[in-house]
Design a protein around this motif. Structure first.
Motif, PDB file in Angstrom:
ATOM      1  N   GLY A 100       0.819  -1.199   0.000  1.00 43.40           N
ATOM      2  CA  GLY A 100       0.000   0.000   0.000  1.00 43.40           C
ATOM      3  C   GLY A 100       0.855   1.251   0.000  1.00 43.40           C
ATOM      4  O   GLY A 100       1.916   1.299   0.641  1.00 43.40           O
ATOM      5  N   ARG A 101       0.409   2.265  -0.739  1.00 43.92           N
ATOM      6  CA  ARG A 101       1.103   3.554  -0.781  1.00 43.92           C
ATOM      7  C   ARG A 101       0.090   4.678  -0.615  1.00 43.92           C
ATOM      8  O   ARG A 101      -0.986   4.632  -1.212  1.00 43.92           O
ATOM      9  CB  ARG A 101       1.828   3.755  -2.118  1.00 43.92           C
ATOM     10  N   TYR A 102       0.481   5.668   0.180  1.00 49.46           N
ATOM     11  CA  TYR A 102      -0.331   6.874   0.307  1.00 49.46           C
ATOM     12  C   TYR A 102       0.483   8.024  -0.256  1.00 49.46           C
ATOM     13  O   TYR A 102       1.529   8.397   0.286  1.00 49.46           O
ATOM     14  CB  TYR A 102      -0.702   7.145   1.766  1.00 49.46           C
ATOM     15  N   TYR A 103       0.020   8.606  -1.362  1.00 54.25           N
ATOM     16  CA  TYR A 103       0.768   9.663  -2.045  1.00 54.25           C
ATOM     17  C   TYR A 103       0.528  11.003  -1.354  1.00 54.25           C
ATOM     18  O   TYR A 103      -0.620  11.408  -1.110  1.00 54.25           O
ATOM     19  CB  TYR A 103       0.346   9.729  -3.515  1.00 54.25           C
ATOM     20  N   LEU A 104       1.624  11.674  -1.023  1.00 50.67           N
ATOM     21  CA  LEU A 104       1.575  12.927  -0.262  1.00 50.67           C
ATOM     22  C   LEU A 104       1.465  14.126  -1.189  1.00 50.67           C
ATOM     23  O   LEU A 104       2.116  14.175  -2.236  1.00 50.67           O
ATOM     24  CB  LEU A 104       2.832  13.052   0.601  1.00 50.67           C
ATOM     25  N   LYS A 105       0.655  15.100  -0.777  1.00 50.46           N
ATOM     26  CA  LYS A 105       0.565  16.333  -1.560  1.00 50.46           C
ATOM     27  C   LYS A 105       1.859  17.132  -1.485  1.00 50.46           C
ATOM     28  O   LYS A 105       2.281  17.754  -2.461  1.00 50.46           O
ATOM     29  CB  LYS A 105      -0.609  17.176  -1.055  1.00 50.46           C
ATOM     30  N   ASP A 106       2.472  17.137  -0.323  1.00 53.93           N
ATOM     31  CA  ASP A 106       3.780  17.783  -0.127  1.00 53.93           C
ATOM     32  C   ASP A 106       4.635  16.836   0.685  1.00 53.93           C
ATOM     33  O   ASP A 106       4.211  16.342   1.737  1.00 53.93           O
ATOM     34  CB  ASP A 106       3.637  19.120   0.603  1.00 53.93           C
ATOM     35  N   GLY A 107       5.853  16.580   0.228  1.00 49.33           N
ATOM     36  CA  GLY A 107       6.728  15.653   0.918  1.00 49.33           C
ATOM     37  C   GLY A 107       8.094  16.236   1.188  1.00 49.33           C
ATOM     38  O   GLY A 107       8.379  17.392   0.859  1.00 49.33           O
ATOM     39  N   LEU A 108       8.956  15.420   1.776  1.00 50.31           N
ATOM     40  CA  LEU A 108      10.311  15.858   2.092  1.00 50.31           C
ATOM     41  C   LEU A 108      11.179  15.953   0.840  1.00 50.31           C
ATOM     42  O   LEU A 108      12.080  16.794   0.765  1.00 50.31           O
ATOM     43  CB  LEU A 108      10.948  14.875   3.091  1.00 50.31           C
ATOM     44  N   LEU A 109      10.928  15.104  -0.135  1.00 47.81           N
ATOM     45  CA  LEU A 109      11.733  15.072  -1.360  1.00 47.81           C
ATOM     46  C   LEU A 109      11.003  15.635  -2.561  1.00 47.81           C
ATOM     47  O   LEU A 109      11.628  15.957  -3.567  1.00 47.81           O
ATOM     48  CB  LEU A 109      12.164  13.627  -1.655  1.00 47.81           C
ATOM     49  N   GLN A 110       9.687  15.751  -2.482  1.00 51.19           N
ATOM     50  CA  GLN A 110       8.876  16.260  -3.583  1.00 51.19           C
ATOM     51  C   GLN A 110       7.961  17.347  -3.044  1.00 51.19           C
ATOM     52  O   GLN A 110       6.989  17.065  -2.346  1.00 51.19           O
ATOM     53  CB  GLN A 110       8.047  15.140  -4.204  1.00 51.19           C
ATOM     54  N   ASP A 111       8.294  18.593  -3.321  1.00 50.89           N
ATOM     55  CA  ASP A 111       7.504  19.726  -2.837  1.00 50.89           C
ATOM     56  C   ASP A 111       6.328  19.958  -3.779  1.00 50.89           C
ATOM     57  O   ASP A 111       6.383  20.774  -4.692  1.00 50.89           O
ATOM     58  CB  ASP A 111       8.387  20.980  -2.751  1.00 50.89           C
ATOM     59  N   GLY A 112       5.256  19.215  -3.544  1.00 53.49           N
ATOM     60  CA  GLY A 112       4.113  19.268  -4.434  1.00 53.49           C
ATOM     61  C   GLY A 112       4.191  18.175  -5.485  1.00 53.49           C
ATOM     62  O   GLY A 112       5.231  17.995  -6.128  1.00 53.49           O
ATOM     63  N   THR A 113       3.113  17.424  -5.655  1.00 61.53           N
ATOM     64  CA  THR A 113       3.122  16.336  -6.632  1.00 61.53           C
ATOM     65  C   THR A 113       3.185  16.881  -8.064  1.00 61.53           C
ATOM     66  O   THR A 113       2.754  18.001  -8.335  1.00 61.53           O
ATOM     67  CB  THR A 113       1.858  15.473  -6.490  1.00 61.53           C
ATOM     68  N   GLU A 114       3.732  16.086  -8.953  1.00 65.12           N
ATOM     69  CA  GLU A 114       3.755  16.406 -10.383  1.00 65.12           C
ATOM     70  C   GLU A 114       2.865  15.400 -11.096  1.00 65.12           C
ATOM     71  O   GLU A 114       3.293  14.302 -11.437  1.00 65.12           O
ATOM     72  CB  GLU A 114       5.185  16.365 -10.917  1.00 65.12           C
ATOM     73  N   GLU A 115       1.615  15.796 -11.282  1.00 68.18           N
ATOM     74  CA  GLU A 115       0.620  14.939 -11.904  1.00 68.18           C
ATOM     75  C   GLU A 115       0.429  15.362 -13.362  1.00 68.18           C
ATOM     76  O   GLU A 115       1.251  16.084 -13.930  1.00 68.18           O
ATOM     77  CB  GLU A 115      -0.704  15.069 -11.132  1.00 68.18           C
ATOM     78  N   TYR A 116      -0.669  14.938 -13.915  1.00 66.28           N
ATOM     79  CA  TYR A 116      -1.082  15.387 -15.235  1.00 66.28           C
ATOM     80  C   TYR A 116      -1.298  16.902 -15.221  1.00 66.28           C
ATOM     81  O   TYR A 116      -1.867  17.458 -14.280  1.00 66.28           O
ATOM     82  CB  TYR A 116      -2.380  14.669 -15.621  1.00 66.28           C
ATOM     83  N   ASN A 117      -0.835  17.593 -16.261  1.00 67.48           N
ATOM     84  CA  ASN A 117      -1.011  19.035 -16.398  1.00 67.48           C
ATOM     85  C   ASN A 117      -2.129  19.339 -17.384  1.00 67.48           C
ATOM     86  O   ASN A 117      -2.238  18.695 -18.437  1.00 67.48           O
ATOM     87  CB  ASN A 117       0.291  19.677 -16.902  1.00 67.48           C
ATOM     88  N   LEU A 118      -2.935  20.325 -17.077  1.00 65.70           N
ATOM     89  CA  LEU A 118      -4.063  20.661 -17.941  1.00 65.70           C
ATOM     90  C   LEU A 118      -3.625  21.034 -19.352  1.00 65.70           C
ATOM     91  O   LEU A 118      -4.328  20.766 -20.328  1.00 65.70           O
ATOM     92  CB  LEU A 118      -4.870  21.798 -17.319  1.00 65.70           C
ATOM     93  N   TRP A 119      -2.434  21.637 -19.466  1.00 68.78           N
ATOM     94  CA  TRP A 119      -1.974  22.069 -20.783  1.00 68.78           C
ATOM     95  C   TRP A 119      -1.472  20.911 -21.654  1.00 68.78           C
ATOM     96  O   TRP A 119      -1.094  21.119 -22.813  1.00 68.78           O
ATOM     97  CB  TRP A 119      -0.880  23.127 -20.652  1.00 68.78           C
ATOM     98  N   GLU A 120      -1.490  19.695 -21.144  1.00 70.34           N
ATOM     99  CA  GLU A 120      -1.146  18.546 -21.979  1.00 70.34           C
ATOM    100  C   GLU A 120      -2.265  18.235 -22.981  1.00 70.34           C
ATOM    101  O   GLU A 120      -2.055  17.486 -23.935  1.00 70.34           O
ATOM    102  CB  GLU A 120      -0.865  17.316 -21.112  1.00 70.34           C
ATOM    103  N   ASN A 121      -3.458  18.801 -22.709  1.00 76.61           N
ATOM    104  CA  ASN A 121      -4.590  18.716 -23.641  1.00 76.61           C
ATOM    105  C   ASN A 121      -5.003  17.273 -23.965  1.00 76.61           C
ATOM    106  O   ASN A 121      -5.360  16.969 -25.111  1.00 76.61           O
ATOM    107  CB  ASN A 121      -4.271  19.463 -24.949  1.00 76.61           C
ATOM    108  N   ASP A 122      -4.955  16.422 -22.983  1.00 71.46           N
ATOM    109  CA  ASP A 122      -5.434  15.056 -23.158  1.00 71.46           C
ATOM    110  C   ASP A 122      -6.898  15.019 -22.725  1.00 71.46           C
ATOM    111  O   ASP A 122      -7.280  14.374 -21.748  1.00 71.46           O
ATOM    112  CB  ASP A 122      -4.590  14.089 -22.329  1.00 71.46           C
ATOM    113  N   SER A 123      -7.739  15.726 -23.469  1.00 69.87           N
ATOM    114  CA  SER A 123      -9.108  16.002 -23.039  1.00 69.87           C
ATOM    115  C   SER A 123      -9.978  14.757 -22.938  1.00 69.87           C
ATOM    116  O   SER A 123     -10.849  14.668 -22.069  1.00 69.87           O
ATOM    117  CB  SER A 123      -9.760  17.011 -24.001  1.00 69.87           C
ATOM    118  N   ASP A 124      -9.764  13.770 -23.812  1.00 69.71           N
ATOM    119  CA  ASP A 124     -10.576  12.554 -23.763  1.00 69.71           C
ATOM    120  C   ASP A 124     -10.388  11.820 -22.443  1.00 69.71           C
ATOM    121  O   ASP A 124     -11.361  11.400 -21.803  1.00 69.71           O
ATOM    122  CB  ASP A 124     -10.216  11.634 -24.935  1.00 69.71           C
ATOM    123  N   TRP A 125      -9.124  11.681 -22.032  1.00 70.74           N
ATOM    124  CA  TRP A 125      -8.868  10.993 -20.775  1.00 70.74           C
ATOM    125  C   TRP A 125      -9.263  11.855 -19.580  1.00 70.74           C
ATOM    126  O   TRP A 125      -9.718  11.336 -18.555  1.00 70.74           O
ATOM    127  CB  TRP A 125      -7.396  10.596 -20.679  1.00 70.74           C
TER     128      TRP A 125
END
Length: 351
Positions: A233-258
């Motif tokens: 099991g993993r719980y993904y943190l919004k802000d962590g010690l090594l990652q200051d804010g998650t890097e998810e899908y970006n709106l400007w990638e324009n993958d509108s169908d998904w």
């Protein structure tokens, strides 16, 4: 760090010398210092939404005495010996062993892209607190001893693909989105001119998460072989010690169908975070081209669990394995896309 590793190895060596100054019967081994954390493999992968590539990974775990000196004061066998007893750390009750682990994955595109580049796909360092357990044996009432596949683990980890497009302070604000979009579109044009495929630019989109992890692994001997079970099991943190804010899908990638399929919010925890695998290892499988194991792995997210499920099945032989995956998480860039992939690999499960 190098000096600490040398000191650790020297300590293991010194503990193999008896009081009389003679070497013990069992000299120290590099296995006292490093083992596999996940299977190591080199193979060829065929993704539905990607070009075929040479796929290789490295995954190792080592005692954390480099960072925590008191780990060097514990008994010498940092890892259990299969089927034997194990000297537990004894500084305080229920003390875990502390380990550092790293898993990495990369792909080399041979003949399909200019200069056959190597693309980083996964970098996953973590700190582990592990409690080793005894193996199960359904064929005997005798003590089966400890095993390398039997433990409970708590961890803090970071997982990313090591890329930089989108690696901004807040990639969802209008200003940052405009900058990310410009960089991404320029890269798409470059790949279109050089390789004739603008979609290759997606390999340079940055993804990253810190997470809290828990894992339970156990095995049981049966009359025909051995079963291995792993719950992760993993719980993904919004802000962590090594990652200051998650890097998810970006709106400007324009993958509108998904994006529409995720109700306008794509998150890693909708497709990953809960994992289970069962593996059966037995000589009774050798009727099929000398196969010796079969494994089934299932993944889903803890946000909307079981709405999006990934299944992977693998058939193992003496030196190679064949596998097929259907679902999500083909890699960290396209984790949210549902597709299929398969491959063949030379695999080292453990050493």
């Amino acid at each position: 760090m190098l000096s600490s590793v040398i000191a650790c190895v020297s300590q293991v060596r010194s503990q193999s010398v008896s009081e009389s100054g003679e070497m013990d019967d069992d000299p120290p081994s590099w296995k006292d210092v490093v083992r596999t954390y996940e299977p190591l493999y080199v193979g060829y992968t065929f993704d539905e939404d990607d070009q075929a590539f040479l796929d290789f990974s490295l995954s190792v775990i080592t005692p954390a005495s480099i960072v925590f000196p008191w780990e060097s004061w514990n008994p010498s066998n940092k890892f259990p010996v299969e089927g034997q007893d194990y000297d537990k750390p004894d500084l305080f009750p229920y003390q875990p062993r502390l380990y550092l682990a790293f898993s990495g994955r990369a792909g080399q595109y041979i003949g399909t892209r200019e200069s056959s580049p190597v693309v980083g796909k996964r970098f996953n360092p973590l700190l582990s607190a592990r409690w080793w357990q005894k193996r199960g044996d359904l064929t005997s009432t005798e003590d089966a001893g400890y095993g390398l596949h039997d433990y409970f683990e708590l961890s803090y980890g970071h997982e990313s693909n090591g890329q930089r497009i989108g690696d901004l302070v807040d990639p969802q604000t209008p200003e940052e989105a405009a900058m990310g979009r410009e960089r991404f579109e320029a890269l798409q044009q470059e790949y279109l001119l050089v390789d004739g495929d603008a979609s290759i630019a997606r390999d340079e989109l940055s993804r990253g998460w810190d997470y809290l992890g828990a894992r339970w692994a156990s095995s049981w001997k049966v009359d025909t072989g051995r079963f291995f079970l792993l719950l992760d099991g993993r719980y993904y943190l919004k802000d962590g010690l090594l990652q200051d804010g998650t890097e998810e899908y970006n709106l400007w990638e324009n993958d509108s169908d998904w994006l529409a399929r995720y109700d306008g919010e794509i998150r890693r925890n909708k497709v990953d975070g809960l994992r289970a695998s069962i593996r059966y290892q037995s000589k009774s499988l050798d009727w099929f081209f000398d196969a010796n194991e079969i494994m089934l792995e299932l993944r889903t997210g803890y946000n909307d669990p079981f709405e999006r499920v990934t299944a992977r099945i693998e058939l193992g032989f003496k030196y190679t394995s064949l596998w097929y995956r259907y679902g999500y998480n083909s890699d960290l860039v396209d984790y949210y896309r549902k597709d299929s992939s398969w491959g063949v690999a030379i695999k080292i499960r453990s050493f």
